[in-house]
Design a protein around this motif. Sequence first.
Motif, PDB file in Angstrom:
ATOM      1  N   ALA A   1      37.610 -72.527 -13.394  1.00 29.70           N
ATOM      2  CA  ALA A   1      36.923 -72.711 -14.673  1.00 29.70           C
ATOM      3  C   ALA A   1      37.952 -72.916 -15.762  1.00 29.70           C
ATOM      4  N   GLY A   2      37.824 -74.008 -16.492  1.00 28.72           N
ATOM      5  CA  GLY A   2      38.764 -74.311 -17.564  1.00 28.72           C
ATOM      6  C   GLY A   2      38.537 -73.417 -18.766  1.00 28.72           C
ATOM      7  N   ARG A   3      39.609 -73.104 -19.451  1.00 30.68           N
ATOM      8  CA  ARG A   3      39.517 -72.263 -20.648  1.00 30.68           C
ATOM      9  C   ARG A   3      39.848 -73.126 -21.859  1.00 30.68           C
ATOM     10  N   SER A   4      38.906 -73.288 -22.727  1.00 29.88           N
ATOM     11  CA  SER A   4      39.129 -74.059 -23.929  1.00 29.88           C
ATOM     12  C   SER A   4      39.890 -73.217 -24.950  1.00 29.88           C
ATOM     13  N   PRO A   5      40.961 -73.766 -25.537  1.00 23.94           N
ATOM     14  CA  PRO A   5      41.661 -73.011 -26.590  1.00 23.94           C
ATOM     15  C   PRO A   5      40.748 -72.759 -27.795  1.00 23.94           C
ATOM     16  N   GLN A   6      39.762 -73.636 -27.991  1.00 25.88           N
ATOM     17  CA  GLN A   6      38.813 -73.459 -29.092  1.00 25.88           C
ATOM     18  C   GLN A   6      37.951 -72.221 -28.865  1.00 25.88           C
ATOM     19  N   VAL A   7      37.444 -72.073 -27.626  1.00 27.72           N
ATOM     20  CA  VAL A   7      36.615 -70.911 -27.298  1.00 27.72           C
ATOM     21  C   VAL A   7      37.461 -69.641 -27.371  1.00 27.72           C
ATOM     22  N   LYS A   8      38.688 -69.716 -26.869  1.00 24.95           N
ATOM     23  CA  LYS A   8      39.567 -68.539 -26.909  1.00 24.95           C
ATOM     24  C   LYS A   8      39.832 -68.122 -28.353  1.00 24.95           C
ATOM     25  N   ALA A   9      40.057 -69.079 -29.241  1.00 29.36           N
ATOM     26  CA  ALA A   9      40.292 -68.766 -30.658  1.00 29.36           C
ATOM     27  C   ALA A   9      39.055 -68.102 -31.264  1.00 29.36           C
ATOM     28  N   PHE A  10      37.870 -68.607 -30.909  1.00 26.45           N
ATOM     29  CA  PHE A  10      36.634 -67.987 -31.407  1.00 26.45           C
ATOM     30  C   PHE A  10      36.536 -66.547 -30.922  1.00 26.45           C
ATOM     31  N   VAL A  11      36.771 -66.349 -29.631  1.00 25.65           N
ATOM     32  CA  VAL A  11      36.642 -65.019 -29.035  1.00 25.65           C
ATOM     33  C   VAL A  11      37.626 -64.028 -29.664  1.00 25.65           C
ATOM     34  N   THR A  12      38.873 -64.437 -29.812  1.00 22.34           N
ATOM     35  CA  THR A  12      39.885 -63.493 -30.282  1.00 22.34           C
ATOM     36  C   THR A  12      39.886 -63.331 -31.795  1.00 22.34           C
ATOM     37  N   GLN A  13      39.550 -64.381 -32.537  1.00 23.10           N
ATOM     38  CA  GLN A  13      39.681 -64.318 -33.986  1.00 23.10           C
ATOM     39  C   GLN A  13      38.361 -64.205 -34.739  1.00 23.10           C
ATOM     40  N   ASP A  14      37.267 -64.717 -34.181  1.00 21.13           N
ATOM     41  CA  ASP A  14      36.011 -64.754 -34.929  1.00 21.13           C
ATOM     42  C   ASP A  14      35.002 -63.680 -34.524  1.00 21.13           C
ATOM     43  N   ILE A  15      34.902 -63.375 -33.243  1.00 19.72           N
ATOM     44  CA  ILE A  15      33.891 -62.403 -32.793  1.00 19.72           C
ATOM     45  C   ILE A  15      33.959 -61.079 -33.560  1.00 19.72           C
ATOM     46  N   PRO A  16      35.160 -60.555 -33.874  1.00 14.10           N
ATOM     47  CA  PRO A  16      35.184 -59.269 -34.595  1.00 14.10           C
ATOM     48  C   PRO A  16      34.457 -59.295 -35.952  1.00 14.10           C
ATOM     49  N   PHE A  17      34.251 -60.472 -36.517  1.00 14.20           N
ATOM     50  CA  PHE A  17      33.571 -60.584 -37.812  1.00 14.20           C
ATOM     51  C   PHE A  17      32.048 -60.559 -37.691  1.00 14.20           C
ATOM     52  N   TYR A  18      31.533 -60.764 -36.479  1.00 12.07           N
ATOM     53  CA  TYR A  18      30.085 -60.864 -36.307  1.00 12.07           C
ATOM     54  C   TYR A  18      29.476 -59.539 -35.880  1.00 12.07           C
ATOM     55  N   HIS A  19      28.386 -59.182 -36.543  1.00 14.09           N
ATOM     56  CA  HIS A  19      27.643 -57.965 -36.221  1.00 14.09           C
ATOM     57  C   HIS A  19      26.742 -58.248 -35.014  1.00 14.09           C
ATOM     58  N   ASN A  20      26.683 -57.320 -34.079  1.00 14.43           N
ATOM     59  CA  ASN A  20      25.841 -57.417 -32.877  1.00 14.43           C
ATOM     60  C   ASN A  20      26.247 -58.559 -31.956  1.00 14.43           C
ATOM     61  N   LEU A  21      27.502 -58.981 -32.013  1.00 12.87           N
ATOM     62  CA  LEU A  21      27.997 -60.011 -31.100  1.00 12.87           C
ATOM     63  C   LEU A  21      29.131 -59.392 -30.299  1.00 12.87           C
ATOM     64  N   GLU A  22      28.972 -59.365 -28.973  1.00 11.84           N
ATOM     65  CA  GLU A  22      29.958 -58.740 -28.103  1.00 11.84           C
ATOM     66  C   GLU A  22      30.530 -59.754 -27.143  1.00 11.84           C
ATOM     67  N   MET A  23      31.768 -59.505 -26.736  1.00 13.29           N
ATOM     68  CA  MET A  23      32.425 -60.343 -25.746  1.00 13.29           C
ATOM     69  C   MET A  23      32.524 -59.562 -24.451  1.00 13.29           C
ATOM     70  N   LYS A  24      32.065 -60.180 -23.366  1.00 13.66           N
ATOM     71  CA  LYS A  24      32.271 -59.593 -22.044  1.00 13.66           C
ATOM     72  C   LYS A  24      33.008 -60.629 -21.220  1.00 13.66           C
ATOM     73  N   HIS A  25      34.196 -60.276 -20.772  1.00 14.83           N
ATOM     74  CA  HIS A  25      35.014 -61.202 -20.002  1.00 14.83           C
ATOM     75  C   HIS A  25      34.609 -61.137 -18.533  1.00 14.83           C
ATOM     76  N   LEU A  26      34.220 -62.276 -17.997  1.00 12.73           N
ATOM     77  CA  LEU A  26      33.890 -62.370 -16.574  1.00 12.73           C
ATOM     78  C   LEU A  26      34.908 -63.313 -15.942  1.00 12.73           C
ATOM     79  N   PRO A  27      35.859 -62.787 -15.179  1.00  8.49           N
ATOM     80  CA  PRO A  27      36.908 -63.624 -14.598  1.00  8.49           C
ATOM     81  C   PRO A  27      36.323 -64.797 -13.808  1.00  8.49           C
ATOM     82  N   GLY A  28      36.814 -65.984 -14.100  1.00  9.82           N
ATOM     83  CA  GLY A  28      36.382 -67.175 -13.385  1.00  9.82           C
ATOM     84  C   GLY A  28      35.119 -67.813 -13.904  1.00  9.82           C
ATOM     85  N   ALA A  29      34.413 -67.162 -14.794  1.00 10.65           N
ATOM     86  CA  ALA A  29      33.156 -67.720 -15.309  1.00 10.65           C
ATOM     87  C   ALA A  29      33.430 -68.602 -16.519  1.00 10.65           C
TER      88      ALA A  29
END
Length: 114
Positions: A1-29
């Motif tokens: 599964a390819g990892r988009s740098p755009q998605v990674k930037a959202f996950v690491t930099q933007d998710i903490p700003f959103y209320h009720n939005l959680e990140m769950k890392h599923l390897p390979g998904a």
Amino acid sequence: AGRSPQVKAFVTQDIPFYHNLEMKHLPGADPELVLLSHQYEELERIPLSDMTREEINQLVQELGFYRKETPDAAVPKEFQFAPAKPLPTLPPSQAPATGIKTPLKRDKGEHPDL
């Protein structure tokens, strides 16, 4: 599964700003946004792999997620349960509750055809 740098930037930099939005890392998904009801029932899955960071931010805001000024900022009372509102892709009977305890069929009784 390819990892988009755009998605990674959202996950690491933007998710903490959103209320009720959680990140769950599923390897390979592939990365996807999974929308859950207030009872944690899955409502919808939106693939994020081909989206830009800007598109993902726009999407979660359109879905009603509250973006805080800073990751640890207080969330206004009216947004505590955000985005718990009917999603445009679901019929109202399947939409998550908004916290308002008003019966939906108060005057219609048990006659959905009326």
